[in-house]
Design an enzyme around this catalytic site. Structure first.
Site, short mmCIF file in Angstrom:
data_model
loop_
_atom_site.label_atom_id
_atom_site.label_comp_id
_atom_site.label_asym_id
_atom_site.label_seq_id
_atom_site.Cartn_x
_atom_site.Cartn_y
_atom_site.Cartn_z
N LYS A 161 20.01 17.00 -41.44
CA LYS A 161 20.79 16.44 -40.95
C LYS A 161 22.18 17.55 -41.34
O LYS A 161 23.27 17.30 -40.87
CB LYS A 161 21.81 14.93 -40.87
CG LYS A 161 20.21 14.25 -41.58
CD LYS A 161 21.42 13.06 -41.73
CE LYS A 161 20.47 12.02 -41.60
NZ LYS A 161 20.69 10.22 -41.73
N HIS B 86 8.71 5.86 -51.81
CA HIS B 86 8.42 5.84 -53.39
C HIS B 86 6.97 4.74 -53.29
O HIS B 86 6.12 4.80 -54.09
CB HIS B 86 9.47 4.87 -54.35
CG HIS B 86 10.72 5.58 -53.91
ND1 HIS B 86 10.51 6.97 -54.37
CD2 HIS B 86 11.45 5.55 -53.28
CE1 HIS B 86 12.72 7.47 -54.19
NE2 HIS B 86 12.81 6.56 -53.39
N ASP C 268 22.62 19.14 -38.98
CA ASP C 268 23.34 19.69 -37.55
C ASP C 268 24.62 18.85 -36.85
O ASP C 268 25.60 18.66 -36.15
CB ASP C 268 22.44 19.02 -36.24
CG ASP C 268 21.97 17.60 -36.48
OD1 ASP C 268 22.52 16.92 -36.07
OD2 ASP C 268 21.10 17.20 -37.12
N ALA D 202 15.57 17.96 -39.07
CA ALA D 202 14.62 16.99 -38.24
C ALA D 202 14.91 16.66 -36.89
O ALA D 202 14.22 16.42 -36.60
CB ALA D 202 14.53 15.68 -39.52
N GLY E 108 16.49 10.55 -43.65
CA GLY E 108 15.65 11.19 -42.49
C GLY E 108 13.79 11.53 -43.00
O GLY E 108 13.32 12.54 -42.31
N LYS E 109 13.69 11.02 -43.48
CA LYS E 109 12.14 11.09 -44.21
C LYS E 109 11.39 10.85 -43.08
O LYS E 109 10.17 11.46 -42.71
CB LYS E 109 11.69 9.80 -45.61
CG LYS E 109 12.20 10.27 -46.24
CD LYS E 109 12.05 9.31 -47.94
CE LYS E 109 12.02 7.56 -47.18
NZ LYS E 109 14.10 7.53 -46.81
N THR E 110 11.49 10.11 -41.81
CA THR E 110 10.15 9.21 -40.77
C THR E 110 10.30 10.25 -39.93
O THR E 110 9.72 10.95 -38.85
CB THR E 110 10.13 7.92 -40.16
OG1 THR E 110 10.81 7.20 -42.07
CG2 THR E 110 9.67 7.23 -39.64
N ASP F 201 17.35 6.12 -45.17
CA ASP F 201 18.41 6.86 -43.95
C ASP F 201 18.48 8.49 -43.16
O ASP F 201 19.19 8.92 -43.06
CB ASP F 201 19.80 6.07 -44.04
CG ASP F 201 19.46 4.87 -43.05
OD1 ASP F 201 18.87 4.85 -42.58
OD2 ASP F 201 20.39 3.89 -42.96
N ILE G 137 -4.60 11.87 -28.41
CA ILE G 137 -4.26 10.53 -29.08
C ILE G 137 -4.35 10.76 -30.70
O ILE G 137 -4.53 10.23 -31.85
CB ILE G 137 -4.55 9.11 -29.13
CG1 ILE G 137 -4.60 9.19 -27.42
CG2 ILE G 137 -3.88 8.14 -29.18
CD1 ILE G 137 -5.44 8.41 -26.90
#
Ligand code: GDP
Ligand code: MG
Length: 370
Positions: free
Chosen positions: A188, A137, A190, A224, A92-94, A90, A113
């Site tokens: 994060k 990981h 922000d 991100a 923010g990797k993705t 959580d 695409i």
């Protein structure tokens, strides 16, 4: 695949021909001095006399064709860095991988695409950066467990509102163990409760000391979610890769690592590979584990058919006989006969390992019964 006459086997193992024939007969196989036995049977005969049977000839085939000669300095050319994003859940990797992918689409690619092939490339100032897009990981450790070192740089994502967490520390340990340099993305920023200074403070305790405090770790503040600081992060990656002087020889037969693989209903075996050395081309003969074949097509991360892939570039390979294992090395060999011989040798070796395991098992079971 490989076979040997009973006469030859008798000479090699120092076991009388008659004893071999009797042994085979006791297993319901009738044979004579000129009969051929396969590798598996030869292994079985050897095992009865406590002799380990190995394939010498085929081992040579493997070492002759799969041993890479060292490159000369003048053959080496710069290659793009391969980057893995790691960090606590959580943090923010993705979202970061997404933001990077979207902010750096060149106009020639717009509308294309994007395919999920396990890795993607972005461009900044006409230079490429390759991201492994399986964050976390698992990918990293699975590769390392198979001895494949593909990552040049780790981006450690730390949420500025949460700070250093258990998986942050785990990621640092993985990167250190693999001797891969870390760039910290303080994410994060922000958020109203973001505290980038605290992140720096906490990470210093793990040896990641920012440049402004006299250390050599690059920290980049990002959001991100709002796509802020992304170009700065990419610039820092390029800066660090200049320092690392990442190079490879593109002018030879390719080798590299499988990073994703699957069986597709229409296309058959699809393997995404990262070329580590040389250039992979359509029509090349590839071997990876026991899987082999002629490259029928190469597909890049934008879903386009390409004719070749140079060092660091990820592509999906179509045309292999089986689905290769993630983390396995792949090699281009001169022709299909050699690829098949290496595959046969490896299949024999796998069978022998299985046979040895079964033997050991029944021996242990027998022992336990007594
Ligand atoms: P992962 O588990 O590390 O892959 O984290 P995700 O990318 O799934 O992000 C977890 C949550 O944090 C999601 O709800 C994201 O929208 C949110 N998030 C990620 N990056 C930012 C950011 O820069 N700012 C804010 N405010 N939220 C973010
Ligand atoms: Mg995620």
């Amino acid at each position: 695949p490989s076979s040997i006459s009973i006469k030859e086997l008798s000479e090699l193992l120092g076991i009388k021909v008659n004893d071999i024939l009797k042994f085979l007969l006791s297993h319901g196989i009738s044979s004579n001095i000129n009969s051929n036995v396969d590798f598996e049977t030869a292994t079985m005969i050897g095992a009865k006399y406590n002799i380990e049977v190995i394939l010498e000839e085929q081992q040579d085939i493997e070492s002759i064709y799969l041993t890479e000669e060292p490159d000369r300095e003048d053959q080496m050319e710069p290659r793009p860095p391969i980057v893995t994003v790691m960090g606590h859940v959580d943090h923010g990797k993705t979202t970061l991988l997404d933001a990077i992918r979207k902010t750096n689409v060149t106009s020639s690619e717009a509308g294309g695409i994007t395919q999920h092939i396990g890795a993607y490339t972005v461009e900044l100032n006409n230079r490429k950066i390759v991201f492994i897009d399986t964050p976390g990981h698992e990918a990293f450790t699975a590769m390392r467990a198979r001895g494949a070192q593909i990552t040049d740089i780790v981006i450690l994502v730390v949420a500025a509102d949460d700070g250093v967490m258990p998986q942050t520390i785990e990621a640092i340990n993985h990167a250190k163990a693999a001797n891969v340099p870390i760039i910290v993305a303080v994410n994060k920023i922000d958020k109203p409760n973001a505290n980038a200074e605290r992140v720096k403070q906490e990470l210093s305790e793990y040896g990641l000391i920012p440049e402004e405090w006299g250390g050599d770790t690059i920290f980049v503040p990002v959001s991100a979610l709002r796509k802020q600081g992304i170009n700065e992060l990419l610039e820092m990656i390029l800066l660090l890769s200049d320092l690392l002087e990442l190079k490879a020889n593109p002018n030879k037969r390719a080798s590299g690592v499988v990073i994703e693989s699957r069986l597709d209903k229409g296309m058959g075996s699809v393997a995404t590979v990262l070329v580590q050395s040389g250039t992979l081309k359509v029509g090349d003969i590839v071997i990876s584990g026991t899987s082999f074949g002629r490259v029928r097509a190469l597909i890049d991360d934008k879903g386009r058919r390409v004719k070749k892939a140079t060092p660091s570039i990820p592509v999906s390979v179509l045309g292999l006989s089986e689905v290769p294992n993630v983390g396995d090395k792949f090699y281009v060999v001169p022709d299909e006969k050699i690829a098949k011989a290496i595959s046969d040798y490896r299949k024999d070796r796998l069978r022998q390992q299985q046979y040895n395991n079964i033997n050991k098992l029944s021996f242990d079971q027998l022992f336990n019964q007594i």
